[in-house]
Enzyme design. Sequence first.
Site, mmCIF file in Angstrom:
data_model
loop_
_atom_site.group_PDB
_atom_site.id
_atom_site.type_symbol
_atom_site.label_atom_id
_atom_site.label_comp_id
_atom_site.label_asym_id
_atom_site.label_seq_id
_atom_site.Cartn_x
_atom_site.Cartn_y
_atom_site.Cartn_z
ATOM 1 N N GLU A 166 0.843 -1.192 0.000
ATOM 2 C CA GLU A 166 0.000 0.000 0.000
ATOM 3 C C GLU A 166 0.880 1.244 0.000
ATOM 4 O O GLU A 166 0.717 2.157 0.791
ATOM 5 C CB GLU A 166 -0.930 -0.028 1.214
ATOM 6 C CG GLU A 166 -1.903 -1.192 1.170
ATOM 7 C CD GLU A 166 -2.661 -1.247 -0.134
ATOM 8 O OE1 GLU A 166 -3.266 -0.239 -0.515
ATOM 9 O OE2 GLU A 166 -2.653 -2.303 -0.775
ATOM 10 N N LEU A 208 2.709 2.277 3.929
ATOM 11 C CA LEU A 208 1.259 2.259 3.791
ATOM 12 C C LEU A 208 0.870 3.556 3.108
ATOM 13 O O LEU A 208 1.471 4.604 3.370
ATOM 14 C CB LEU A 208 0.570 2.157 5.153
ATOM 15 C CG LEU A 208 0.643 0.816 5.881
ATOM 16 C CD1 LEU A 208 0.172 0.972 7.320
ATOM 17 C CD2 LEU A 208 -0.190 -0.231 5.161
ATOM 18 N N ASP A 209 -0.143 3.517 2.252
ATOM 19 C CA ASP A 209 -0.532 4.757 1.591
ATOM 20 C C ASP A 209 -1.132 5.725 2.605
ATOM 21 O O ASP A 209 -1.428 5.361 3.741
ATOM 22 C CB ASP A 209 -1.476 4.494 0.410
ATOM 23 C CG ASP A 209 -2.839 4.001 0.844
ATOM 24 O OD1 ASP A 209 -3.479 4.672 1.673
ATOM 25 O OD2 ASP A 209 -3.283 2.953 0.338
ATOM 26 N N ILE A 210 -1.298 6.955 2.187
ATOM 27 C CA ILE A 210 -1.683 8.011 3.115
ATOM 28 C C ILE A 210 -3.025 7.745 3.792
ATOM 29 O O ILE A 210 -3.254 8.146 4.939
ATOM 30 C CB ILE A 210 -1.700 9.391 2.393
ATOM 31 C CG1 ILE A 210 -1.831 10.531 3.410
ATOM 32 C CG2 ILE A 210 -2.801 9.434 1.339
ATOM 33 C CD1 ILE A 210 -1.596 11.901 2.809
#
Length: 341
Positions: A68, A205-207
């Site tokens: 992610e 991990l994405d925002i």
Amino acid sequence: MMSDHSEVENTVEVENTVEVENTVEVDNTVELDKPVAEEAVEVEIAADDGYGVDDGYGVDVGYGVDDEDDAGDEDDAGDEDSVMRGGGSETRRAPVQRAEPVRLQKVLSAAGVASRRKSEEMIRQGRVRVDGVVVRDMGVKVDPDNAIVHVDGDRVQLRADLEYLALNKMPGMLSTMFDEDGRPTIADMLEDWGITTRLYHVGRLDIDSEGLLLLTNDGELAHRLTHPSFGVAKTYMAEIPGPVPRDLARRLLRGVELDDGPAKVDSFDVVDVLGGRAVIEVVLHEGRKRIVRRLLEAAGHPVSRLVRTQIGELRLGHQRPGTVRRLNPVEVAQLYRVVGM
């Protein structure tokens, strides 16, 4: 509500449907105390043996970029990033200057394995290896900065300069050490908690995603955790539109074609369904960018919330969102074990 084995805190209510908590139980661990003053604080781990780790959820690591990964982030310094994610070549730490040799049982006790007397019993029973050789002699001394010690097959980390932290990332935070636009980063969070050691994140991990991030300065372990050849599993809890069709598990296990090739999960489970929302758990070892979100969207079930709950055997536990804690000796050994160290 979600079933007993998957309560997630950080609760978010979605139109009176599914309440998700971002928590998983980890016993005998200590969250770092956030400093009241501006000065950095030394954090002390309780003198427990740290061996009771309850069930929970959480996992994610990738190679180069995490499952992610933050889309379009190129803000980490290249040297720092390559140290953590390995690139494609193995990253090794230069040998530390040799310290004065210390008796093996004393080293094991200082590392939190057991009391000195119990450590002596372990040595007599042939349960301890030093640099691959079984040791039964009570008089053996080792260099704690360079010796590789295993107890019952599990690696014991002896070096005092190596850090292993678990961070429970909140949404809206970037999994980077710097952002030129001034958005919140994990570096800001570490600074808030008085952590001054230079650490690197293992994967991202994405925002918008939440949950478990591993931070360390152990380059060799980080390289193995993120390299695809080691196939480290990652576990996620995802909230998706319901109801969940009966063939969704079969499709995800068989594989879904994405624009950069097919992707599939290792396991799939429906945790809870309420109204028009469902909470599912997926496990996979893929390391491509935003793979979980892209995979579920391609299957017709876009993710509205995503929480990473486990990396290998390391679980998020009942760790509060926005907090940092040091891993206990057993958790560090679990990470070593999963990558063959």
